[in-house]
Structures are given as C-alpha cells and as structure tokens.
Design a protein around this motif. Structure first.
Motif, PDB file in Angstrom:
ATOM      1  N   SER A 103       0.833  -1.213   0.000  1.00 25.43           N
ATOM      2  CA  SER A 103       0.000   0.000   0.000  1.00 25.43           C
ATOM      3  C   SER A 103       0.862   1.256   0.000  1.00 25.43           C
ATOM      4  CB  SER A 103      -0.925   0.028   1.230  1.00 25.43           C
ATOM      5  OG  SER A 103      -1.861  -1.014   1.177  1.00 25.43           O
TER       6      SER A 103
ATOM      7  N   TYR B  56      -6.833  -0.165  -5.640  1.00 21.85           N
ATOM      8  CA  TYR B  56      -7.934  -0.811  -4.926  1.00 21.85           C
ATOM      9  C   TYR B  56      -7.412  -1.653  -3.761  1.00 21.85           C
ATOM     10  CZ  TYR B  56     -10.838   0.701  -8.743  1.00 21.85           C
ATOM     11  OH  TYR B  56     -11.502   1.488  -9.635  1.00 21.85           O
ATOM     12  N   ASP B  57      -8.232  -1.772  -2.720  1.00 23.12           N
ATOM     13  CA  ASP B  57      -7.941  -2.603  -1.543  1.00 23.12           C
ATOM     14  C   ASP B  57      -6.726  -2.119  -0.755  1.00 23.12           C
ATOM     15  OD1 ASP B  57     -10.040  -4.176  -2.404  1.00 23.12           O
ATOM     16  OD2 ASP B  57      -8.742  -5.628  -3.419  1.00 23.12           O
TER      17      ASP B  57
ATOM     18  N   ASP C  78      -6.397   0.222   5.232  1.00 17.76           N
ATOM     19  CA  ASP C  78      -6.941   1.381   5.925  1.00 17.76           C
ATOM     20  C   ASP C  78      -6.444   1.320   7.375  1.00 17.76           C
ATOM     21  OD1 ASP C  78      -8.406   3.483   6.810  1.00 17.76           O
ATOM     22  OD2 ASP C  78     -10.380   2.619   6.416  1.00 17.76           O
TER      23      ASP C  78
ATOM     24  N   LEU D 136      -2.519   6.001   6.609  1.00 22.06           N
ATOM     25  CA  LEU D 136      -3.094   7.345   6.733  1.00 22.06           C
ATOM     26  C   LEU D 136      -1.986   8.395   6.839  1.00 22.06           C
ATOM     27  CD1 LEU D 136      -6.262   6.712   8.898  1.00 22.06           C
ATOM     28  CD2 LEU D 136      -6.052   6.900   6.420  1.00 22.06           C
TER      29      LEU D 136
ATOM     30  N   GLN E 107     -11.381   9.401  -2.876  1.00 20.22           N
ATOM     31  CA  GLN E 107     -11.803   8.070  -2.435  1.00 20.22           C
ATOM     32  C   GLN E 107     -12.927   7.575  -3.335  1.00 20.22           C
ATOM     33  OE1 GLN E 107     -11.929   7.697   1.761  1.00 20.22           O
ATOM     34  NE2 GLN E 107     -12.823   5.640   1.700  1.00 20.22           N
TER      35      GLN E 107
ATOM     36  N   ASN F 211     -16.811   1.904  -2.251  1.00 26.49           N
ATOM     37  CA  ASN F 211     -16.341   0.582  -1.881  1.00 26.49           C
ATOM     38  C   ASN F 211     -17.539  -0.330  -1.655  1.00 26.49           C
ATOM     39  OD1 ASN F 211     -15.016  -1.566  -0.843  1.00 26.49           O
ATOM     40  ND2 ASN F 211     -13.596  -0.320   0.339  1.00 26.49           N
TER      41      ASN F 211
ATOM     42  N   GLY G 128     -10.772  -2.564   2.257  1.00 32.89           N
ATOM     43  CA  GLY G 128      -9.882  -1.404   2.337  1.00 32.89           C
ATOM     44  C   GLY G 128     -10.342  -0.207   1.536  1.00 32.89           C
ATOM     45  N   LEU G 129      -9.400   0.696   1.305  1.00 34.26           N
ATOM     46  CA  LEU G 129      -9.688   1.934   0.589  1.00 34.26           C
ATOM     47  C   LEU G 129      -9.473   1.740  -0.907  1.00 34.26           C
ATOM     48  CD1 LEU G 129      -7.493   4.224   2.884  1.00 34.26           C
ATOM     49  CD2 LEU G 129      -9.997   4.068   2.926  1.00 34.26           C
ATOM     50  N   ASN G 130     -10.363   2.322  -1.685  1.00 33.56           N
ATOM     51  CA  ASN G 130     -10.162   2.395  -3.137  1.00 33.56           C
ATOM     52  C   ASN G 130      -9.892   3.863  -3.461  1.00 33.56           C
ATOM     53  OD1 ASN G 130     -10.807  -0.288  -3.202  1.00 33.56           O
ATOM     54  ND2 ASN G 130     -12.946   0.059  -3.793  1.00 33.56           N
ATOM     55  N   LEU G 131      -8.771   4.134  -4.119  1.00 29.10           N
ATOM     56  CA  LEU G 131      -8.340   5.530  -4.271  1.00 29.10           C
ATOM     57  C   LEU G 131      -7.987   5.874  -5.706  1.00 29.10           C
ATOM     58  CD1 LEU G 131      -5.945   5.502  -1.176  1.00 29.10           C
ATOM     59  CD2 LEU G 131      -8.199   6.577  -1.274  1.00 29.10           C
TER      60      LEU G 131
END
Ligand code: S3P
Ligand code: PEP
Length: 437
Positions: free
Chosen positions: A25, A42-43, A46, A51, A66, A69, A75-78
């Motif tokens: 990540s 993706y994924d 978090d 962060l 963002q 999801n 997790g976060l998709n960015l």
C-alpha cells in the motif's frame, strides 16, 4: 489504560478476509503520486501507517479521491492524480507517526526532489535510526539536517545540490527500508546510478517487493545478488490504470498460526503462492513444524491433524522479520526449546522486540535466552494464566500475544488499540474465529 481480556479459547473452521498489505500500500501510493498520470488503487490498507502516507501526500499537494467501496469491511479504493515527478508543495511539515514505510521513502524522495521539508514522528520514530540513509543521500547531493539526535529523526530537508556522484553506497544491516528509499527516489533524477550495498543486506524480500512495484510503474532496475543495483538513465513513473493490493502476508501469520495451534482449518483470503510478499515464506516454516497447508487461488488454509505434534524449531528468520514474531508464540506449544536467529533488526523496530518478547514470554513462565540477534524459548510445562501482557505500542506484540488464549489459558492484552498501526479490526476478526472453552 485500556485492557482486553481474552479467555481461553479454541478456533472453529473460519475464513478471514485479509486487510491490504502495508508494504505494498505505502509503496504504491507514493509511486502513484509521483507518476505521470492518474492511477486507481484498490484494496489499500486502511490503517494508521497508510493514513500517515496519505496525509503527507495531500499536504505535498497530491490530489487523492476516495472511490466507492462495495464491501464495508474492506480497504480503501483511491484515485491518485500523479504529479509527474514533482510535488506541487515545495515547503511542508510532515508528521509520519511510527510508519517506517512512509518515513524512509519520503525522506529520500523529498531530499532528491528539492524543497524545504520538516519530517517528524512519534517519540519512538525519533529513536529509530536513519543515519545510513541520510549519509547515502548526502553523497547524492541532498542537504539534510538532524533536528534532534544525530542519525535519527526529526529531519529538516533543504533543496539538493546538483549531484556529481553517481555511485552510491548504502549499509544494508540495519533496515532494508534505506535501500528501498533510494531505489524509489533516484529514478526521479532521470540519471543513471549504481548503488552498492555495504555489508550484509537484511530483509531481502522487501527489496524484491520494491523492485516488482517499480517495474509495475515502468522503472527497471537490475541487480547482482542484491549487492549491486543499476538504474538506467531516462526512466520515470507511469501511472497504473487499475492496481489491486494483495492481502497482508504478515497480518495473515496470526490466523495461520491459529490454524496450526488449534488444528482447525483457518483460511485467509487475499494471498496465495503468487504473492510478491516475502512473509509468505512463513507458511513454509509452519509446514516444516507440523501444519497441513492447502494453497488455493487467492487463499491459503492451515490446519493440523490431531495426532501431529508441533515440532520444535531453530530458524534463521532474517528473511521474515515480521512474521517471525508469531513463531515466538508458537514456540510455547512445542515440547522443547525453539530458537529464532539473525533478527537483530527486531531491536530497532516499533520497540526493542527481542527484549519486549523476552520480558512478556517470561511472564507466562517460559525460560528465555536473549542475545543481540536471537531469542531462545523454552516453554513451561503449564503456562501462567491471567497474565497482563504489555504491548509497548507495538501492534505485533498485541496480535502475537492474542494467540496465547488458544494455548489453554486466558490472557490480558494491555493497550490493544496499538493494532491500529496496521490492522484496526484485528481483535474483532480474531474474536469471530474463537469459541471460549
Ligand atoms: O520495506 C518494508 O515494507 C518493510 C521492511 C521490513 O523492515 P526492515 O527492512 O527494517 O527489516 C519490515 O520489518 C517492515 O515491517 C516493512
Ligand atoms: C517494522 C514494522 O513497521 P515499519 O514499517 O514501521 O518499519 C512492522 O510493521 O512490523
């Protein structure tokens, strides 16, 4: 202080969806931010470490959105709008907590790109060495001042001088993150470099992750036996339309260990034999000491047949420093002394992990021999129960010692929220696979 009581439990057959890999990540976010166009990732994990990287990138002027999801727990998709090798913000103060994967690469990238930046973190981050990286960056023209103790953060970075030296040397025996940081930063100069590793390089699989992700973003680096690295001139980072982060193999170790300890099939979704993470090798170590392993497409499952004992071990764990902590708890289920060797780097991570592990295992009744770079663990006949485990603000201490509750005793985990560094939902997921006995 908050304390979590874990009663003596066993596991039932369970399937766990892993959070995204921390190492992948944070590398991916930084590379996407430096790339020539927009990437979708993706994924993304978090958690606090990520962060800190995301906040830093936003402060540096990178636009990050963002994306929706589908699953609440994942997790976060960015969407990351790459700044094409130059951050819009040329002056900033960045607080990076205790995230080594943010602090070391950002130091190198900002020192090479130019600008005035103050980088700091929590008190423990200011005790984690960075001198070898700073020395290497200085030979590449960087201007960096120590604002506390020489060799440690906080750091003040100033615009670099034009580099004249294209042969750099970096020590490899304290943290592989120093070499990772150079490998990520130097391609931004567009110039050719040779990097020589001085002495032993530890944690090599993390360099393999770095090289794979650099390649994915369009930068080719060759190496001879992880000792000499060649960066050709004229490369830059290309955006990735859609990139998925694998599940975290180090976080998987706690659940896989639970499968071995309880004997019940525990499946982790999100990694498999094709993983680019070195901690996947933990599975091979479990297999050697009695685990039944089933490798699938996007999952690994561990169990143990009832007649199979857990065998004592003596391993060189230099290649799996994070997952090796989990082995220290597995040692409590063996009939004889176990040893984990070549782990000097444990002493400069979230806490002095050799010392912390020794202290807490002794509370449970284990006999411990600690050296500068190893720990030997002789389990007691009966573990002490209701012990309060200190966690030293170290997420892995908390996650490791949760496994003690699967060894026929209850345990108290102090400050359990320290898992927020890499796995905020850990205790919720751990509870979901446990049944009190
Ligand atoms: O590069 C990485 O992503 C990491 C490298 C390892 O550190 P060292 O190289 O300091 O052993 C590991 O312990 C850390 O959790 C993540
Ligand atoms: C050593 C670790 O973290 P960091 O990335 O801060 O070095 C870890 O997660 O075990």
């Amino acid at each position: 202080m908050n304390t979590l009581h874990l009663t003596s439990s066993t596991c039932h057959a369970s399937t766990i969806n892993l959070p995204g890999s921390k190492s992948i990540s944070n590398r991916t976010l930084l590379l996407a931010a430096l790339a020539d166009n927009t990437s979708e990732i993706y994924d993304v994990l978090d958690s606090d470490d990520i962060l800190h990287m995301l906040n830093a990138l936003k402060i540096l002027g990178v636009k990050i959105e963002q994306l929706p999801n589908a699953e609440k727990e994942s997790g976060l998709n960015l969407r990351i709008y790459g700044c094409n090798g130059k951050f819009p913000q040329q002056q900033a103060e960045l607080f990076l907590g205790n995230a080594g994967t943010a602090f070391r690469p950002l130091t190198a990238v900002l020192a090479i790109l130019g600008g005035e930046y103050y980088l700091h973190g929590v008190a423990r981050m200011h005790e984690r060495p960075i001198g070898d990286l700073v020395d290497a960056l200085k030979t590449a023209g960087a201007i960096i001042e120590y604002k506390g103790k020489t060799g440690y953060p906080p750091l003040q970075i100033y615009p670099a001088q034009t580099p004249t030296n294209h042969l750099l040397s970096i020590k490899g025996n304290v943290s592989s993150q120093f070499l990772t940081a150079l490998l990520m930063a130097l391609p931004l100069t567009g110039q050719a470099y040779t990097i020589k590793v001085a002495g032993e390089l530890i944690s090599k699989p993390y360099i393999a992750i770095t090289l794979k992700l650099l390649q994915q973003f369009g930068v080719q680096i060759t190496h001879k036996n992880f000792q000499i690295f060649q960066l050709p001139a004229g490369q830059h980072y290309h955006a990735q339309e859609k990139l998925f982060v694998e599940g975290d193999a180090s976080s998987a170790s706690y659940f896989l260990a639970a499968g071995l300890l309880s004997g019940q099939p525990i499946r982790v979704n999100g990694i498999d034999a094709n993983s680019i993470q070195g901690d996947i090798a933990f599975v091979h170590e479990l297999e050697k000491i009695g685990a039944r392993v089933s490798w699938g497409n996007q999952y690994i499952e561990i169990s143990r047949s009832p007649e199979q004992e857990i065998l004592p071990f003596d391993i060189d764990a230099n290649h799996i420093p994070d997952a090796a902590m989990t082995l220290a708890i597995i040692a409590l289920a063996c009939k004889n002394t176990c040893r984990i060797r070549n782990i000097a780097s444990w002493r400069v991570k979230e806490t002095d992990r050799i010392s912390a592990m020794a202290t807490e295992l002794r509370k449970l009744g284990a006999k411990i021999i600690e050296t500068e770079d190893s720990i030997s663990i002789t389990p007691p006949t009966t573990l002490h129960s209701d012990v309060h485990i200190s966690t030293y603000d170290d997420h892995r201490m908390a996650m490791c010692f949760s496994l003690v509750s699967l060894l026929g005793t209850s345990v108290y985990i102090d400050d359990p929220q320290c898992v927020n560094k890499t796995f905020p939902n850990y205790f919720k997921i751990f509870a979901s696979m446990c049944t009190p006995v």
